[in-house]
Design a protein around this motif. Sequence first.
Motif, PDB file in Angstrom:
ATOM      1  N   UNK A   1       0.737  -1.221  -0.009  1.00  0.00           N
ATOM      2  CA  UNK A   1      -0.065   0.151  -0.028  1.00  0.00           C
ATOM      3  C   UNK A   1       0.685   1.315   0.169  1.00  0.00           C
ATOM      4  N   UNK A   2       1.954   1.018  -0.678  1.00  0.00           N
ATOM      5  CA  UNK A   2       2.762   2.423  -1.002  1.00  0.00           C
ATOM      6  C   UNK A   2       2.524   2.802  -2.494  1.00  0.00           C
ATOM      7  N   UNK A   3       2.422   4.323  -2.575  1.00  0.00           N
ATOM      8  CA  UNK A   3       2.319   4.609  -4.060  1.00  0.00           C
ATOM      9  C   UNK A   3       3.618   4.453  -4.969  1.00  0.00           C
ATOM     10  N   UNK A   4       3.403   3.681  -6.051  1.00  0.00           N
ATOM     11  CA  UNK A   4       4.449   3.477  -6.770  1.00  0.00           C
ATOM     12  C   UNK A   4       4.445   4.044  -8.189  1.00  0.00           C
ATOM     13  N   UNK A   5       5.547   4.363  -8.656  1.00  0.00           N
ATOM     14  CA  UNK A   5       5.423   5.066  -9.907  1.00  0.00           C
ATOM     15  C   UNK A   5       6.679   4.564 -10.802  1.00  0.00           C
ATOM     16  N   UNK A   6       6.309   4.320 -12.082  1.00  0.00           N
ATOM     17  CA  UNK A   6       7.516   3.571 -13.044  1.00  0.00           C
ATOM     18  C   UNK A   6       7.504   4.502 -14.046  1.00  0.00           C
ATOM     19  N   UNK A   7       9.014   4.952 -14.440  1.00  0.00           N
ATOM     20  CA  UNK A   7       9.299   6.106 -15.370  1.00  0.00           C
ATOM     21  C   UNK A   7      10.061   5.029 -16.550  1.00  0.00           C
ATOM     22  N   UNK A   8       9.137   5.106 -17.492  1.00  0.00           N
ATOM     23  CA  UNK A   8       9.785   4.161 -18.766  1.00  0.00           C
ATOM     24  C   UNK A   8      10.523   5.296 -19.768  1.00  0.00           C
ATOM     25  N   UNK A   9      11.707   5.155 -19.542  1.00  0.00           N
ATOM     26  CA  UNK A   9      12.515   6.449 -20.055  1.00  0.00           C
ATOM     27  C   UNK A   9      12.989   5.691 -21.385  1.00  0.00           C
ATOM     28  N   UNK A  10      13.029   6.684 -22.457  1.00  0.00           N
ATOM     29  CA  UNK A  10      13.812   6.671 -23.594  1.00  0.00           C
ATOM     30  C   UNK A  10      15.390   7.211 -23.469  1.00  0.00           C
ATOM     31  N   UNK A  11      15.950   7.381 -24.666  1.00  0.00           N
ATOM     32  CA  UNK A  11      17.281   7.555 -24.740  1.00  0.00           C
ATOM     33  C   UNK A  11      17.472   9.162 -24.083  1.00  0.00           C
ATOM     34  N   UNK A  12      18.285   9.080 -23.209  1.00  0.00           N
ATOM     35  CA  UNK A  12      18.377  10.475 -22.384  1.00  0.00           C
ATOM     36  C   UNK A  12      19.565  11.274 -22.987  1.00  0.00           C
ATOM     37  N   UNK A  13      19.407  12.541 -23.254  1.00  0.00           N
ATOM     38  CA  UNK A  13      20.274  13.572 -23.602  1.00  0.00           C
ATOM     39  C   UNK A  13      20.742  14.463 -22.676  1.00  0.00           C
ATOM     40  N   UNK A  14      21.921  14.621 -22.459  1.00  0.00           N
ATOM     41  CA  UNK A  14      22.664  15.577 -21.689  1.00  0.00           C
ATOM     42  C   UNK A  14      24.086  16.165 -22.011  1.00  0.00           C
ATOM     43  N   UNK A  15      24.459  17.122 -21.556  1.00  0.00           N
ATOM     44  CA  UNK A  15      25.875  17.623 -21.792  1.00  0.00           C
ATOM     45  C   UNK A  15      26.961  16.960 -21.586  1.00  0.00           C
ATOM     46  N   UNK A  16      27.276  16.359 -22.652  1.00  0.00           N
ATOM     47  CA  UNK A  16      28.861  15.727 -22.755  1.00  0.00           C
ATOM     48  C   UNK A  16      28.560  14.410 -21.763  1.00  0.00           C
ATOM     49  N   UNK A  17      27.127  13.851 -21.793  1.00  0.00           N
ATOM     50  CA  UNK A  17      27.014  12.608 -20.771  1.00  0.00           C
ATOM     51  C   UNK A  17      26.072  11.768 -21.716  1.00  0.00           C
ATOM     52  N   UNK A  18      26.199  10.431 -21.025  1.00  0.00           N
ATOM     53  CA  UNK A  18      25.107   9.603 -21.728  1.00  0.00           C
ATOM     54  C   UNK A  18      25.400   9.224 -23.040  1.00  0.00           C
ATOM     55  N   UNK A  19      24.223   9.016 -23.787  1.00  0.00           N
ATOM     56  CA  UNK A  19      24.191   8.704 -25.053  1.00  0.00           C
ATOM     57  C   UNK A  19      24.899   9.540 -25.986  1.00  0.00           C
ATOM     58  N   UNK A  20      25.004  11.013 -25.720  1.00  0.00           N
ATOM     59  CA  UNK A  20      25.779  11.809 -26.904  1.00  0.00           C
ATOM     60  C   UNK A  20      27.253  11.985 -26.373  1.00  0.00           C
ATOM     61  N   UNK A  21      27.572  11.282 -25.200  1.00  0.00           N
ATOM     62  CA  UNK A  21      28.944  11.482 -24.906  1.00  0.00           C
ATOM     63  C   UNK A  21      29.801  10.364 -25.754  1.00  0.00           C
TER      64      UNK A  21
END
Length: 303
Positions: free
Chosen positions: A159-179
């Motif tokens: 009985x705890x509220x749960x949320x699931x964030x279905x994420x796509x490709x994440x763009x960031x400054x010189x990080x992650x996918x783009x890096x």
Amino acid sequence: MAQNVLLTGGSGFIGKHLTDVLLEAGFTVSVLSRSAKESSPAITYYKWDLNKNYIDENAVLNADYIIHLAGEGIVEKRWTNKRKKAILESRVKPIDLILSVLEKNNKKLEAFVSASAVGIYGAVTSHKICTENTPPADDFLGTTCQKWESAVDKIGALEIRTVKIRTGIVFGKNEGFLKKLTPSFKSGFGAILGTGKQYLPWIHIDDLCGIYLKAVEDPELEGPYNACITDNTTNSRFSKTFAKLFDYSIWLPKIPPFILKIVLGEMSKAVLTGQRVSSEKIQKTGFEFQFTDLEKTLINCLK
């Protein structure tokens, strides 16, 4: 007193950005870490070790909210059976460990928010637009995400509220996918992968953190939400747009699928396929994306 948000995966690309967003919003932040780190007035570090099924219970007991981001990278290494097991366990085991502490101490959270991925819809390319009601695929990505989310449902059963964030490709400054891509594109060797027709559902790191913040602050949010822009970006469109920012047009031939399959093995499915994904559900909650234009977003990430 300010409410506390406990992060797993807090030292990663998304976790670091989200920590800043949470602190700015007035929360205190706790981070589960495999190594001992010195805490600060705003951030408290707690030790855990998944291999030993150990977690400092105080991390959970002192938390008002938990955000689960931890997990081995999907495209970091070839998908051997051992690697597949590590990818799944690194997502599910932390939830089971936290669950055990919650049950043992009858601890109630305000909410448990977990990362998930649009990979739940499968490693295929089609014109179909996937919504949160689209059934999970039965391939590796789909099955992994389904088991990931099923582990979250165990928290919801308390009985705890749960949320699931279905994420796509994440763009960031010189990080992650783009890096990973910037060096080759900056050198003039950017290329389209496979047919280039596979869709690439993307989101800017600021918008993703904004969705996580809303998931914490808005008690109406519950269940799965797609976190990506619905703009029908394909690998071809992305590649051409990214190359344009470095003042050239793609000149290399498309990299044939069989080459990527030889180099990457089964993991090639992650880059050779992609579906359209709807963001209508999260937008209906009142959330507004700040980055919706692909070219402007990529320019922002290169500043």
